[in-house]
Scaffold this motif. Sequence first.
Motif, PDB file in Angstrom:
ATOM      1  N   THR A  16     -10.872   8.975  16.704  1.00  0.00           N
ATOM      2  CA  THR A  16     -10.423   9.165  18.081  1.00  0.00           C
ATOM      3  C   THR A  16      -9.102   9.928  18.165  1.00  0.00           C
ATOM      4  OG1 THR A  16      -9.341   7.001  18.091  1.00  0.00           O
ATOM      5  CG2 THR A  16     -11.606   7.102  18.900  1.00  0.00           C
ATOM      6  N   GLY A  17      -8.533  10.269  17.025  1.00  0.00           N
ATOM      7  CA  GLY A  17      -7.298  11.046  17.003  1.00  0.00           C
ATOM      8  C   GLY A  17      -6.045  10.220  17.225  1.00  0.00           C
ATOM      9  N   GLN A  18      -6.128   8.912  17.049  1.00  0.00           N
ATOM     10  CA  GLN A  18      -4.979   8.041  17.275  1.00  0.00           C
ATOM     11  C   GLN A  18      -4.260   7.639  15.989  1.00  0.00           C
ATOM     12  OE1 GLN A  18      -6.670   4.722  19.306  1.00  0.00           O
ATOM     13  NE2 GLN A  18      -7.031   5.854  21.198  1.00  0.00           N
ATOM     14  N   LEU A  19      -4.772   8.040  14.844  1.00  0.00           N
ATOM     15  CA  LEU A  19      -4.197   7.626  13.562  1.00  0.00           C
ATOM     16  C   LEU A  19      -2.859   8.320  13.341  1.00  0.00           C
ATOM     17  CD1 LEU A  19      -4.646   5.975  10.991  1.00  0.00           C
ATOM     18  CD2 LEU A  19      -5.776   7.956  10.003  1.00  0.00           C
ATOM     19  N   GLU A  20      -1.823   7.512  13.121  1.00  0.00           N
ATOM     20  CA  GLU A  20      -0.485   8.060  12.907  1.00  0.00           C
ATOM     21  C   GLU A  20      -0.147   8.188  11.426  1.00  0.00           C
ATOM     22  OE1 GLU A  20       2.328   5.747  15.051  1.00  0.00           O
ATOM     23  OE2 GLU A  20       1.327   6.058  16.970  1.00  0.00           O
ATOM     24  N   ASN A  21      -0.640   7.253  10.608  1.00  0.00           N
ATOM     25  CA  ASN A  21      -0.291   7.241   9.195  1.00  0.00           C
ATOM     26  C   ASN A  21      -1.563   7.480   8.365  1.00  0.00           C
ATOM     27  OD1 ASN A  21       0.732   6.811   6.671  1.00  0.00           O
ATOM     28  ND2 ASN A  21       1.435   4.727   7.031  1.00  0.00           N
ATOM     29  N   ASN A  22      -1.797   8.732   8.004  1.00  0.00           N
ATOM     30  CA  ASN A  22      -3.000   9.072   7.236  1.00  0.00           C
ATOM     31  C   ASN A  22      -3.009   8.425   5.861  1.00  0.00           C
ATOM     32  OD1 ASN A  22      -4.018  10.711   9.256  1.00  0.00           O
ATOM     33  ND2 ASN A  22      -2.929  12.498   8.492  1.00  0.00           N
ATOM     34  N   GLN A  23      -1.848   8.212   5.286  1.00  0.00           N
ATOM     35  CA  GLN A  23      -1.739   7.647   3.943  1.00  0.00           C
ATOM     36  C   GLN A  23      -2.246   6.214   3.902  1.00  0.00           C
ATOM     37  OE1 GLN A  23      -0.988   9.605   1.524  1.00  0.00           O
ATOM     38  NE2 GLN A  23      -0.986   8.104  -0.104  1.00  0.00           N
ATOM     39  N   ARG A  24      -2.115   5.485   4.993  1.00  0.00           N
ATOM     40  CA  ARG A  24      -2.519   4.072   5.025  1.00  0.00           C
ATOM     41  C   ARG A  24      -4.023   3.931   4.743  1.00  0.00           C
ATOM     42  NH1 ARG A  24      -1.224  -0.618   3.468  1.00  0.00           N
ATOM     43  NH2 ARG A  24      -2.257  -2.234   4.625  1.00  0.00           N
ATOM     44  N   THR A  25      -4.831   4.871   5.199  1.00  0.00           N
ATOM     45  CA  THR A  25      -6.265   4.832   4.944  1.00  0.00           C
ATOM     46  C   THR A  25      -6.536   4.846   3.443  1.00  0.00           C
ATOM     47  OG1 THR A  25      -6.647   6.040   6.981  1.00  0.00           O
ATOM     48  CG2 THR A  25      -8.467   5.962   5.426  1.00  0.00           C
ATOM     49  N   ARG A  26      -5.857   5.711   2.750  1.00  0.00           N
ATOM     50  CA  ARG A  26      -6.032   5.832   1.301  1.00  0.00           C
ATOM     51  C   ARG A  26      -5.581   4.560   0.581  1.00  0.00           C
ATOM     52  NH1 ARG A  26      -2.936   9.915  -2.712  1.00  0.00           N
ATOM     53  NH2 ARG A  26      -4.368   9.756  -4.435  1.00  0.00           N
ATOM     54  N   ILE A  27      -4.456   4.001   1.006  1.00  0.00           N
ATOM     55  CA  ILE A  27      -3.926   2.795   0.381  1.00  0.00           C
ATOM     56  C   ILE A  27      -4.893   1.627   0.569  1.00  0.00           C
ATOM     57  CG2 ILE A  27      -2.094   1.070   0.551  1.00  0.00           C
ATOM     58  CD1 ILE A  27      -0.188   3.424   1.216  1.00  0.00           C
ATOM     59  N   VAL A  28      -5.395   1.458   1.786  1.00  0.00           N
ATOM     60  CA  VAL A  28      -6.316   0.354   2.077  1.00  0.00           C
ATOM     61  C   VAL A  28      -7.598   0.515   1.269  1.00  0.00           C
ATOM     62  CG1 VAL A  28      -7.731  -0.706   3.875  1.00  0.00           C
ATOM     63  CG2 VAL A  28      -5.362  -0.130   4.337  1.00  0.00           C
ATOM     64  N   ARG A  29      -8.104   1.743   1.175  1.00  0.00           N
ATOM     65  CA  ARG A  29      -9.334   1.980   0.421  1.00  0.00           C
ATOM     66  C   ARG A  29      -9.150   1.630  -1.055  1.00  0.00           C
ATOM     67  NH1 ARG A  29     -10.098   7.362   1.281  1.00  0.00           N
ATOM     68  NH2 ARG A  29      -9.355   7.870  -0.793  1.00  0.00           N
ATOM     69  N   LYS A  30      -8.008   1.989  -1.622  1.00  0.00           N
ATOM     70  CA  LYS A  30      -7.748   1.678  -3.034  1.00  0.00           C
ATOM     71  C   LYS A  30      -7.569   0.184  -3.265  1.00  0.00           C
ATOM     72  CE  LYS A  30      -6.009   6.046  -4.658  1.00  0.00           C
ATOM     73  NZ  LYS A  30      -5.197   6.616  -5.703  1.00  0.00           N
ATOM     74  N   GLU A  31      -6.854  -0.479  -2.344  1.00  0.00           N
ATOM     75  CA  GLU A  31      -6.678  -1.930  -2.464  1.00  0.00           C
ATOM     76  C   GLU A  31      -8.021  -2.647  -2.376  1.00  0.00           C
ATOM     77  OE1 GLU A  31      -3.874  -3.974  -0.012  1.00  0.00           O
ATOM     78  OE2 GLU A  31      -2.246  -2.626  -0.554  1.00  0.00           O
ATOM     79  N   LEU A  32      -8.873  -2.186  -1.470  1.00  0.00           N
ATOM     80  CA  LEU A  32     -10.187  -2.793  -1.306  1.00  0.00           C
ATOM     81  C   LEU A  32     -11.023  -2.625  -2.576  1.00  0.00           C
ATOM     82  CD1 LEU A  32     -12.294  -4.172   0.470  1.00  0.00           C
ATOM     83  CD2 LEU A  32     -12.875  -1.929   1.391  1.00  0.00           C
ATOM     84  N   ALA A  33     -11.007  -1.448  -3.146  1.00  0.00           N
ATOM     85  CA  ALA A  33     -11.756  -1.203  -4.377  1.00  0.00           C
ATOM     86  C   ALA A  33     -11.241  -2.084  -5.510  1.00  0.00           C
ATOM     87  CB  ALA A  33     -11.652   0.273  -4.758  1.00  0.00           C
ATOM     88  N   CYS A  34      -9.945  -2.210  -5.609  1.00  0.00           N
ATOM     89  CA  CYS A  34      -9.338  -3.035  -6.656  1.00  0.00           C
ATOM     90  C   CYS A  34      -9.712  -4.498  -6.472  1.00  0.00           C
ATOM     91  CB  CYS A  34      -7.834  -2.848  -6.629  1.00  0.00           C
ATOM     92  SG  CYS A  34      -6.990  -3.605  -8.014  1.00  0.00           S
ATOM     93  N   ALA A  35      -9.631  -4.994  -5.244  1.00  0.00           N
ATOM     94  CA  ALA A  35      -9.964  -6.390  -4.963  1.00  0.00           C
ATOM     95  C   ALA A  35     -11.444  -6.665  -5.264  1.00  0.00           C
ATOM     96  CB  ALA A  35      -9.646  -6.722  -3.518  1.00  0.00           C
TER      97      ALA A  35
END
Length: 70
Positions: free
Chosen positions: A37-56
């Motif tokens: 929707t174009g509301q994302l302010e911190n693009n890096q957070r997506t990458r961090i969450v994806r990596k944490e999820l994979a690790c968990a």
Amino acid sequence: MPVKKAKDFRGMPAKELQAHIRELRKEYFDLRIQKATGQLENNQRTRIVRKELACALTVLGEGSAKTDEA
């Protein structure tokens, strides 16, 4: 917020780890919706969450593999 490492997840009980995985999945979903929707302010957070999820998920899988071997 720093990225959690595998050693951080290995110390968690399985129930707590599963709850954390649910939270990460919800956050990742919300971030994807914000991006679409174009509301994302911190693009890096997506990458961090994806990596944490994979690790968990990996640590959770390791725990279930150990119980299957026994």
